[in-house]
Design a protein around this motif. Sequence first.
Motif, PDB file in Angstrom:
ATOM      1  N   THR A 249       0.833  -1.039  -0.193  1.00 46.13           N
ATOM      2  CA  THR A 249      -0.075  -0.006  -0.145  1.00 46.13           C
ATOM      3  C   THR A 249       0.891   1.412  -0.013  1.00 46.13           C
ATOM      4  OG1 THR A 249      -0.209  -0.189   2.263  1.00 46.13           O
ATOM      5  CG2 THR A 249      -1.825  -1.147   1.172  1.00 46.13           C
ATOM      6  N   VAL A 250       0.199   2.289  -0.642  1.00 49.43           N
ATOM      7  CA  VAL A 250       1.001   3.463  -0.604  1.00 49.43           C
ATOM      8  C   VAL A 250       0.595   4.274   0.805  1.00 49.43           C
ATOM      9  CG1 VAL A 250       0.962   5.604  -1.874  1.00 49.43           C
ATOM     10  CG2 VAL A 250       1.196   3.626  -3.072  1.00 49.43           C
ATOM     11  N   LYS A 251       1.630   4.804   1.333  1.00 44.83           N
ATOM     12  CA  LYS A 251       1.367   5.645   2.543  1.00 44.83           C
ATOM     13  C   LYS A 251       1.570   7.113   1.943  1.00 44.83           C
ATOM     14  CE  LYS A 251       1.458   1.894   4.837  1.00 44.83           C
ATOM     15  NZ  LYS A 251       0.051   1.331   5.405  1.00 44.83           N
ATOM     16  N   SER A 252       0.996   8.089   2.742  1.00 45.98           N
ATOM     17  CA  SER A 252       1.240   9.489   2.429  1.00 45.98           C
ATOM     18  C   SER A 252       1.031  10.302   3.667  1.00 45.98           C
ATOM     19  CB  SER A 252      -0.361  10.044   1.447  1.00 45.98           C
ATOM     20  OG  SER A 252      -1.368  10.135   2.361  1.00 45.98           O
ATOM     21  N   ARG A 253       2.173  11.529   3.297  1.00 45.80           N
ATOM     22  CA  ARG A 253       2.073  12.642   4.379  1.00 45.80           C
ATOM     23  C   ARG A 253       1.592  13.996   3.713  1.00 45.80           C
ATOM     24  NH1 ARG A 253       2.800   8.432   6.713  1.00 45.80           N
ATOM     25  NH2 ARG A 253       4.531   7.920   8.175  1.00 45.80           N
ATOM     26  N   THR A 254       0.939  14.595   4.352  1.00 46.63           N
ATOM     27  CA  THR A 254       0.413  16.037   3.975  1.00 46.63           C
ATOM     28  C   THR A 254       0.923  17.173   4.936  1.00 46.63           C
ATOM     29  OG1 THR A 254      -1.538  14.895   2.881  1.00 46.63           O
ATOM     30  CG2 THR A 254      -1.541  17.556   3.120  1.00 46.63           C
ATOM     31  N   ILE A 255       1.561  18.019   4.113  1.00 43.36           N
ATOM     32  CA  ILE A 255       1.780  19.534   5.208  1.00 43.36           C
ATOM     33  C   ILE A 255       0.940  20.576   4.495  1.00 43.36           C
ATOM     34  CG2 ILE A 255       3.742  21.005   5.662  1.00 43.36           C
ATOM     35  CD1 ILE A 255       5.570  18.966   5.186  1.00 43.36           C
TER      36      ILE A 255
ATOM     37  N   PRO B 168       1.524  37.963   7.844  1.00 44.93           N
ATOM     38  CA  PRO B 168       2.114  37.621   9.268  1.00 44.93           C
ATOM     39  C   PRO B 168       1.408  36.407   9.790  1.00 44.93           C
ATOM     40  CG  PRO B 168       0.637  39.528   9.235  1.00 44.93           C
ATOM     41  CD  PRO B 168       0.889  39.130   7.755  1.00 44.93           C
ATOM     42  N   LEU B 169       0.312  35.664   9.227  1.00 40.27           N
ATOM     43  CA  LEU B 169      -0.329  34.444   9.585  1.00 40.27           C
ATOM     44  C   LEU B 169       0.442  33.201   8.736  1.00 40.27           C
ATOM     45  CD1 LEU B 169      -4.043  35.640   9.579  1.00 40.27           C
ATOM     46  CD2 LEU B 169      -2.310  35.408  11.346  1.00 40.27           C
ATOM     47  N   ALA B 170       1.436  33.448   8.099  1.00 41.82           N
ATOM     48  CA  ALA B 170       2.036  32.250   7.192  1.00 41.82           C
ATOM     49  C   ALA B 170       2.582  31.508   8.385  1.00 41.82           C
ATOM     50  CB  ALA B 170       3.153  33.012   6.288  1.00 41.82           C
ATOM     51  N   GLY B 171       2.403  29.726   8.010  1.00 43.13           N
ATOM     52  CA  GLY B 171       3.047  28.935   8.794  1.00 43.13           C
ATOM     53  C   GLY B 171       2.572  27.659   8.077  1.00 43.13           C
ATOM     54  N   PHE B 172       3.052  26.413   8.658  1.00 42.76           N
ATOM     55  CA  PHE B 172       2.728  25.243   8.307  1.00 42.76           C
ATOM     56  C   PHE B 172       2.634  24.183   9.333  1.00 42.76           C
ATOM     57  CE2 PHE B 172       7.215  25.048   8.667  1.00 42.76           C
ATOM     58  CZ  PHE B 172       7.505  23.493   9.040  1.00 42.76           C
ATOM     59  N   GLU B 173       1.773  23.196   9.026  1.00 43.15           N
ATOM     60  CA  GLU B 173       1.576  22.113   9.891  1.00 43.15           C
ATOM     61  C   GLU B 173       1.045  20.674   9.403  1.00 43.15           C
ATOM     62  OE1 GLU B 173      -2.097  22.200  11.871  1.00 43.15           O
ATOM     63  OE2 GLU B 173      -3.149  23.287  10.418  1.00 43.15           O
ATOM     64  N   GLU B 174       1.943  19.482   9.843  1.00 38.99           N
ATOM     65  CA  GLU B 174       1.444  18.420   9.117  1.00 38.99           C
ATOM     66  C   GLU B 174       0.056  17.948   9.672  1.00 38.99           C
ATOM     67  OE1 GLU B 174       3.476  13.969   8.714  1.00 38.99           O
ATOM     68  OE2 GLU B 174       4.459  15.306   9.750  1.00 38.99           O
TER      69      GLU B 174
ATOM     70  N   ALA C  57      11.986  10.300   6.023  1.00 37.62           N
ATOM     71  CA  ALA C  57      13.039  11.143   5.832  1.00 37.62           C
ATOM     72  C   ALA C  57      12.582  12.451   4.723  1.00 37.62           C
ATOM     73  CB  ALA C  57      14.031  10.403   5.133  1.00 37.62           C
ATOM     74  N   ALA C  58      12.158  12.346   3.775  1.00 42.06           N
ATOM     75  CA  ALA C  58      11.621  13.532   2.820  1.00 42.06           C
ATOM     76  C   ALA C  58      10.900  14.266   3.389  1.00 42.06           C
ATOM     77  CB  ALA C  58      11.091  12.621   1.511  1.00 42.06           C
ATOM     78  N   VAL C  59       9.702  13.923   4.193  1.00 43.93           N
ATOM     79  CA  VAL C  59       9.095  14.684   5.013  1.00 43.93           C
ATOM     80  C   VAL C  59       9.590  15.689   5.882  1.00 43.93           C
ATOM     81  CG1 VAL C  59       6.893  15.090   6.719  1.00 43.93           C
ATOM     82  CG2 VAL C  59       6.765  13.591   4.877  1.00 43.93           C
ATOM     83  N   ASN C  60      10.532  15.203   6.732  1.00 45.02           N
ATOM     84  CA  ASN C  60      11.363  15.745   7.703  1.00 45.02           C
ATOM     85  C   ASN C  60      12.412  16.949   7.067  1.00 45.02           C
ATOM     86  OD1 ASN C  60      10.467  14.523   9.966  1.00 45.02           O
ATOM     87  ND2 ASN C  60      11.860  13.126   9.723  1.00 45.02           N
TER      88      ASN C  60
ATOM     89  N   LEU D 123      10.723  24.237   4.757  1.00 42.81           N
ATOM     90  CA  LEU D 123       9.730  25.183   4.684  1.00 42.81           C
ATOM     91  C   LEU D 123      10.062  26.403   5.953  1.00 42.81           C
ATOM     92  CD1 LEU D 123       6.835  22.770   4.271  1.00 42.81           C
ATOM     93  CD2 LEU D 123       7.764  24.284   2.817  1.00 42.81           C
ATOM     94  N   VAL D 124      10.842  26.102   6.668  1.00 38.03           N
ATOM     95  CA  VAL D 124      11.032  27.246   7.705  1.00 38.03           C
ATOM     96  C   VAL D 124      11.366  28.437   7.047  1.00 38.03           C
ATOM     97  CG1 VAL D 124      12.311  27.861   9.595  1.00 38.03           C
ATOM     98  CG2 VAL D 124      11.472  25.549   9.502  1.00 38.03           C
ATOM     99  N   SER D 125      12.326  28.537   6.273  1.00 40.57           N
ATOM    100  CA  SER D 125      12.760  29.579   5.461  1.00 40.57           C
ATOM    101  C   SER D 125      11.784  30.146   4.594  1.00 40.57           C
ATOM    102  CB  SER D 125      13.993  29.381   4.713  1.00 40.57           C
ATOM    103  OG  SER D 125      13.803  28.407   3.744  1.00 40.57           O
ATOM    104  N   VAL D 126      10.920  29.114   4.001  1.00 45.80           N
ATOM    105  CA  VAL D 126       9.915  29.708   3.102  1.00 45.80           C
ATOM    106  C   VAL D 126       9.029  30.263   3.666  1.00 45.80           C
ATOM    107  CG1 VAL D 126       7.819  28.835   1.561  1.00 45.80           C
ATOM    108  CG2 VAL D 126      10.171  27.647   1.258  1.00 45.80           C
ATOM    109  N   VAL D 127       8.191  29.858   4.866  1.00 44.93           N
ATOM    110  CA  VAL D 127       7.623  30.354   6.016  1.00 44.93           C
ATOM    111  C   VAL D 127       7.637  31.942   6.287  1.00 44.93           C
ATOM    112  CG1 VAL D 127       6.184  30.377   8.188  1.00 44.93           C
ATOM    113  CG2 VAL D 127       6.340  28.455   6.633  1.00 44.93           C
ATOM    114  N   GLU D 128       9.078  31.863   6.752  1.00 47.21           N
ATOM    115  CA  GLU D 128       9.719  33.340   7.317  1.00 47.21           C
ATOM    116  C   GLU D 128       9.739  34.357   6.221  1.00 47.21           C
ATOM    117  OE1 GLU D 128      10.644  34.197  10.386  1.00 47.21           O
ATOM    118  OE2 GLU D 128       9.703  32.037  10.831  1.00 47.21           O
TER     119      GLU D 128
END
Length: 263
Positions: A172-178, A254-260, A233-236, A242-247
């Motif tokens: 099966t294919v697993k997925s992660r979404t950010i 100013p509300l920019a951010g991300f979450e898994e 590993a790829a998600v990490n 993305l830290v620099s992208v969000v900054e």
Amino acid sequence: MTTNPTAAIMIIGDEILSGRTIDTNVNTIAKFLGALGIDLREVRMVHDDEAQIIATVNALRDDCDYVFTTGGIGPTHDDITADCMAKAFGVAISEHPAALKALTDRALKMGWALNDNSRRMARIPHGAELIANPVSAAPGFQIGNVFVMAGVPKIMEAMLEDVAPRLRTGRTVKSRTIKLAYVGESYAADALREINGRYPQLSLGSYPYGLSLNGEFGTQLVVRGQDVDALDAAVNELKEALVSVVESGKDRNPLAGFEEITA
């Protein structure tokens, strides 16, 4: 890595192509296949046209391990799928005793007569195996690697219960979404491209949402694959990038951010 079985879907019906009926069967079958580790490779929608149905099913069954068709096995003049499958496989078609019994028993239970039009649904290509229909009794059938099912979503989904044990499964294919809020996908594209290049066994995708500057908008980044270690590993790495992208995005919002949001 073991190669997963492959599949294709063929949706049959003028009502789909005209826009009169909205198809939901593709989504249902895709999720069904994904849970079994079967890779859906292609979806085609065709008219109630004999030549087109025959040519399409013959092409798909040669290219994939399994083909799933929906539509065209009812009692009316435009329900030609069973006849087309018989011609595609070069076999005869006639009333199947078990199919006729299921229809007759259903009619008796409901208190109506089984007319000639209803009996058409008992016609099955020779050599085919019935697919049980616990909703309305009229069966689908399997011929070779092709599974022929009803177009009515509720009936089609019920038929899948009888289909599942016949299939070879895979990984099966697993997925992660950010979820990247208030940052357009163009700003995450570089990080996504760089990580994608180093993980060829994974699928990385970018999907905008909201699309309105007056409300919440942003991008969902989805990483999919069978190798869980590579996936993690790829998600990490992506989250670190993305830290620099969000900054930088906070200069625009100013509300920019991300979450898994999925595990």
